[in-house]
Write a protein that holds these residues in place. Structure first.
Motif, PDB file in Angstrom:
ATOM      1  N   THR A  80       0.827  -1.209   0.000  1.00  0.00           N
ATOM      2  CA  THR A  80       0.000   0.000   0.000  1.00  0.00           C
ATOM      3  C   THR A  80       0.863   1.262   0.000  1.00  0.00           C
ATOM      4  OG1 THR A  80      -1.753  -1.145   1.191  1.00  0.00           O
ATOM      5  CG2 THR A  80      -1.793   1.253   1.256  1.00  0.00           C
ATOM      6  N   SER A  81       0.519   2.226  -0.839  1.00  0.00           N
ATOM      7  CA  SER A  81       1.256   3.492  -0.897  1.00  0.00           C
ATOM      8  C   SER A  81       0.280   4.661  -0.785  1.00  0.00           C
ATOM      9  CB  SER A  81       2.038   3.610  -2.210  1.00  0.00           C
ATOM     10  OG  SER A  81       2.569   4.914  -2.353  1.00  0.00           O
ATOM     11  N   PRO A  82       0.655   5.706  -0.055  1.00  0.00           N
ATOM     12  CA  PRO A  82      -0.215   6.889   0.039  1.00  0.00           C
ATOM     13  C   PRO A  82      -0.155   7.776  -1.207  1.00  0.00           C
ATOM     14  CG  PRO A  82       1.790   7.247   1.294  1.00  0.00           C
ATOM     15  CD  PRO A  82       1.853   5.826   0.798  1.00  0.00           C
ATOM     16  N   SER A  83       0.779   7.452  -2.132  1.00  0.00           N
ATOM     17  CA  SER A  83       0.962   8.300  -3.319  1.00  0.00           C
ATOM     18  C   SER A  83       0.429   7.597  -4.566  1.00  0.00           C
ATOM     19  CB  SER A  83       2.437   8.632  -3.510  1.00  0.00           C
ATOM     20  OG  SER A  83       2.640   9.341  -4.709  1.00  0.00           O
ATOM     21  N   GLU A  84      -0.181   8.388  -5.462  1.00  0.00           N
ATOM     22  CA  GLU A  84      -0.615   7.851  -6.748  1.00  0.00           C
ATOM     23  C   GLU A  84       0.491   7.932  -7.798  1.00  0.00           C
ATOM     24  OE1 GLU A  84      -4.202   9.719  -7.967  1.00  0.00           O
ATOM     25  OE2 GLU A  84      -5.349   9.037  -6.222  1.00  0.00           O
ATOM     26  N   CYS A  85       1.587   8.587  -7.470  1.00  0.00           N
ATOM     27  CA  CYS A  85       2.720   8.705  -8.389  1.00  0.00           C
ATOM     28  C   CYS A  85       3.489   7.381  -8.416  1.00  0.00           C
ATOM     29  CB  CYS A  85       3.646   9.829  -7.952  1.00  0.00           C
ATOM     30  SG  CYS A  85       5.209   9.886  -8.861  1.00  0.00           S
ATOM     31  N   PRO A  86       3.624   6.733  -9.572  1.00  0.00           N
ATOM     32  CA  PRO A  86       4.330   5.440  -9.627  1.00  0.00           C
ATOM     33  C   PRO A  86       5.764   5.503  -9.107  1.00  0.00           C
ATOM     34  CG  PRO A  86       3.119   5.821 -11.658  1.00  0.00           C
ATOM     35  CD  PRO A  86       3.063   7.103 -10.878  1.00  0.00           C
ATOM     36  N   ALA A  87       6.467   6.593  -9.412  1.00  0.00           N
ATOM     37  CA  ALA A  87       7.853   6.713  -8.975  1.00  0.00           C
ATOM     38  C   ALA A  87       7.940   6.805  -7.455  1.00  0.00           C
ATOM     39  CB  ALA A  87       8.506   7.930  -9.621  1.00  0.00           C
ATOM     40  N   ARG A  88       7.073   7.622  -6.862  1.00  0.00           N
ATOM     41  CA  ARG A  88       7.087   7.762  -5.406  1.00  0.00           C
ATOM     42  C   ARG A  88       6.652   6.472  -4.715  1.00  0.00           C
ATOM     43  NH1 ARG A  88       6.677  12.692  -7.440  1.00  0.00           N
ATOM     44  NH2 ARG A  88       7.708  14.403  -6.309  1.00  0.00           N
ATOM     45  N   ALA A  89       5.653   5.808  -5.295  1.00  0.00           N
ATOM     46  CA  ALA A  89       5.224   4.531  -4.733  1.00  0.00           C
ATOM     47  C   ALA A  89       6.345   3.495  -4.818  1.00  0.00           C
ATOM     48  CB  ALA A  89       3.985   4.025  -5.469  1.00  0.00           C
ATOM     49  N   ALA A  90       7.069   3.482  -5.937  1.00  0.00           N
ATOM     50  CA  ALA A  90       8.174   2.531  -6.109  1.00  0.00           C
ATOM     51  C   ALA A  90       9.318   2.835  -5.153  1.00  0.00           C
ATOM     52  CB  ALA A  90       8.666   2.561  -7.555  1.00  0.00           C
ATOM     53  N   GLU A  91       9.606   4.123  -4.962  1.00  0.00           N
ATOM     54  CA  GLU A  91      10.699   4.496  -4.042  1.00  0.00           C
ATOM     55  C   GLU A  91      10.360   4.077  -2.623  1.00  0.00           C
ATOM     56  OE1 GLU A  91      13.209   6.493  -1.324  1.00  0.00           O
ATOM     57  OE2 GLU A  91      11.060   6.903  -1.478  1.00  0.00           O
ATOM     58  N   LEU A  92       9.095   4.247  -2.231  1.00  0.00           N
ATOM     59  CA  LEU A  92       8.664   3.830  -0.896  1.00  0.00           C
ATOM     60  C   LEU A  92       8.756   2.318  -0.744  1.00  0.00           C
ATOM     61  CD1 LEU A  92       7.358   4.425   1.875  1.00  0.00           C
ATOM     62  CD2 LEU A  92       5.132   4.240   0.732  1.00  0.00           C
ATOM     63  N   LEU A  93       8.323   1.581  -1.760  1.00  0.00           N
ATOM     64  CA  LEU A  93       8.369   0.122  -1.695  1.00  0.00           C
ATOM     65  C   LEU A  93       9.804  -0.371  -1.616  1.00  0.00           C
ATOM     66  CD1 LEU A  93       6.917  -2.571  -1.689  1.00  0.00           C
ATOM     67  CD2 LEU A  93       6.813  -2.462  -4.196  1.00  0.00           C
ATOM     68  N   ARG A  94      10.707   0.282  -2.333  1.00  0.00           N
ATOM     69  CA  ARG A  94      12.127  -0.080  -2.249  1.00  0.00           C
ATOM     70  C   ARG A  94      12.621   0.035  -0.820  1.00  0.00           C
ATOM     71  NH1 ARG A  94      16.414   3.150  -1.797  1.00  0.00           N
ATOM     72  NH2 ARG A  94      18.482   2.277  -2.296  1.00  0.00           N
ATOM     73  N   ARG A  95      12.270   1.135  -0.154  1.00  0.00           N
ATOM     74  CA  ARG A  95      12.705   1.316   1.238  1.00  0.00           C
ATOM     75  C   ARG A  95      12.058   0.286   2.155  1.00  0.00           C
ATOM     76  NH1 ARG A  95      11.089   6.091   3.255  1.00  0.00           N
ATOM     77  NH2 ARG A  95      10.061   6.887   1.390  1.00  0.00           N
ATOM     78  N   HIS A  96      10.798  -0.077   1.872  1.00  0.00           N
ATOM     79  CA  HIS A  96      10.152  -1.128   2.650  1.00  0.00           C
ATOM     80  C   HIS A  96      10.909  -2.451   2.508  1.00  0.00           C
ATOM     81  CE1 HIS A  96       5.867   0.837   2.851  1.00  0.00           C
ATOM     82  NE2 HIS A  96       6.726   1.355   3.708  1.00  0.00           N
ATOM     83  N   ILE A  97      11.288  -2.795   1.284  1.00  0.00           N
ATOM     84  CA  ILE A  97      11.995  -4.062   1.047  1.00  0.00           C
ATOM     85  C   ILE A  97      13.343  -4.065   1.755  1.00  0.00           C
ATOM     86  CG2 ILE A  97      13.071  -5.509  -0.721  1.00  0.00           C
ATOM     87  CD1 ILE A  97      10.807  -4.546  -2.627  1.00  0.00           C
ATOM     88  N   LEU A  98      14.072  -2.960   1.683  1.00  0.00           N
ATOM     89  CA  LEU A  98      15.365  -2.878   2.384  1.00  0.00           C
ATOM     90  C   LEU A  98      15.185  -3.049   3.888  1.00  0.00           C
ATOM     91  CD1 LEU A  98      17.014   0.067   0.407  1.00  0.00           C
ATOM     92  CD2 LEU A  98      17.649  -2.360   0.308  1.00  0.00           C
ATOM     93  N   TYR A  99      14.125  -2.483   4.429  1.00  0.00           N
ATOM     94  CA  TYR A  99      13.813  -2.639   5.858  1.00  0.00           C
ATOM     95  C   TYR A  99      13.523  -4.101   6.182  1.00  0.00           C
ATOM     96  CZ  TYR A  99      10.855  -2.528  10.058  1.00  0.00           C
ATOM     97  OH  TYR A  99      10.292  -2.781  11.281  1.00  0.00           O
ATOM     98  N   LEU A 100      12.752  -4.776   5.342  1.00  0.00           N
ATOM     99  CA  LEU A 100      12.417  -6.174   5.580  1.00  0.00           C
ATOM    100  C   LEU A 100      13.656  -7.067   5.472  1.00  0.00           C
ATOM    101  CD1 LEU A 100       9.079  -6.469   3.530  1.00  0.00           C
ATOM    102  CD2 LEU A 100       9.359  -5.890   5.939  1.00  0.00           C
ATOM    103  N   GLN A 101      14.556  -6.732   4.567  1.00  0.00           N
ATOM    104  CA  GLN A 101      15.777  -7.523   4.394  1.00  0.00           C
ATOM    105  C   GLN A 101      16.627  -7.558   5.657  1.00  0.00           C
ATOM    106  OE1 GLN A 101      17.648  -5.632   1.049  1.00  0.00           O
ATOM    107  NE2 GLN A 101      16.436  -6.761  -0.474  1.00  0.00           N
ATOM    108  N   GLU A 102      16.520  -6.514   6.465  1.00  0.00           N
ATOM    109  CA  GLU A 102      17.356  -6.412   7.663  1.00  0.00           C
ATOM    110  C   GLU A 102      17.052  -7.531   8.655  1.00  0.00           C
ATOM    111  OE1 GLU A 102      20.441  -5.099   9.921  1.00  0.00           O
ATOM    112  OE2 GLU A 102      19.907  -4.560   7.861  1.00  0.00           O
ATOM    113  N   MET A 103      15.829  -8.067   8.630  1.00  0.00           N
ATOM    114  CA  MET A 103      15.510  -9.177   9.539  1.00  0.00           C
ATOM    115  C   MET A 103      16.467 -10.335   9.308  1.00  0.00           C
ATOM    116  SD  MET A 103      12.173 -11.657   9.741  1.00  0.00           S
ATOM    117  CE  MET A 103      12.637 -12.392   8.169  1.00  0.00           C
ATOM    118  N   CYS A 104      16.649 -10.726   8.049  1.00  0.00           N
ATOM    119  CA  CYS A 104      17.551 -11.836   7.741  1.00  0.00           C
ATOM    120  C   CYS A 104      19.013 -11.423   7.915  1.00  0.00           C
ATOM    121  CB  CYS A 104      17.314 -12.320   6.318  1.00  0.00           C
ATOM    122  SG  CYS A 104      15.644 -12.899   6.019  1.00  0.00           S
TER     123      CYS A 104
END
Length: 280
Positions: A80-104
């Motif tokens: 889920t992204s609060p932005s309708e801009c594809p670039a901003r949504a993608a940048e947010l998702l990238r940061r989410h994935i990097l955060y999730l990677q830290e668990m492993c």
């Protein structure tokens, strides 16, 4: 010392606080990884890593399965992204994935060796987790799958980066593309696990024995060996040789080496001082 509480986990200090044990503790969900676990796992690893007396960590799980992957009910929150801009949504998702990677990655970054005691199902994110551990044992009922292509994505928490160096590029490619389930016996043959034990209880006992064995050794030597091997995996031989030369130019002056030779002369077991807590 008593360990704090972590959501979805239990953390224990064993054997005079020299061994830390992390137990994935969502048995009714087959230890599927929820969003809170992505924070509590690195927090628990950091707690043990900063506990000066802890020399090794065992990772295990409660219930019938080690880990059934990411809790699919949580995926929509990540996407889920609060932005309708594809670039901003993608940048947010990238940061989410990097955060999730830290668990492993927290297991790999831990200065103590981490030993995984695997039983039952170890699927998707479960494989991401155990490939970031340093030593892996499993019970004979364990089954594994790099499951992500079956839910429509490429694995992004570390399996595709770490698995090839453990079992070889060709085997990793076949398992990741097919998402097929493979047995404890095949995991052993592929060298994903070092040993297969008869039961959940046996594999945990094996992991604890290894942890105790490591806890008796020089913490300077253990943490240095782990760090150099991880560096060498990700770099070429000349880089690895330069890294160990720089590392040991400091670490060869360790009091642990003096203690080793003194203990041999005096015919006794060496005793080593704890590493220093890095917490400010």
């Amino acid at each position: 010392m008593e360990a704090p509480q972590f959501e979805g986990l239990s953390v224990e200090l064993c054997h005079n606080d020299t061994v830390g044990r992390i137990t994935l503790n969502r048995p009714t969900k087959l230890n599927a990884i929820s969003l809170p676990l992505f924070q509590s796992v690195p927090d628990a690893v950091r707690f043990l890593d900063e506990s000066c007396n802890v020399r090794a960590v065992v990772l295990c799980a409660a219930g019938k399965a080690f880990c059934a992957g990411i809790d699919v009910a949580e995926l929509s929150k990540i996407l889920t992204s609060p932005s309708e801009c594809p670039a901003r949504a993608a940048e947010l998702l990238r940061r989410h994935i990097l955060y999730l990677q830290e668990m492993c990655s927290s297991f790999e970054k831990c200065r103590c060796p981490v030993i995984a005691a695997i039983h039952g199902a170890c699927l998707g994110a479960g494989v991401d987790i155990v490939t970031a551990c340093d030593i892996r044992y499993c019970s004979s009922d364990a089954v594994f799958s790099v499951k992500e292509v079956d839910v429509g994505l490429a694995a992004d928490l570390g399996s595709l980066q770490r698995l090839p160096s453990i079992i070889g590029h060709g085997s990793a490619m076949e398992l990741a593309l097919t998402a097929r389930t493979f047995s404890a016996e095949e995991a052993h043959r592929l060298k994903l696990v070092t040993a297969v034990e008869d039961s959940k209880e046996d594999v945990l006992a094996r992991a604890m024995r290894t942890a105790l064995e490591l806890a008796k050794k020089s913490p300077v030597a253990i943490t240095g060996t782990k760090r150099v091997l991880v560096h060498t995996r990700d770099n070429n031989v000349p880089s690895g040789l330069e890294f160990i030369a720089v590392w040991n130019s400091a670490m060869l002056r360790s009091s642990d080496m003096t203690e080793v030779f003194a203990a041999r002369m005096e015919k006794r077991q060496p005793t080593y001082a704890a590493l220093i807590n890095s917490k400010l």
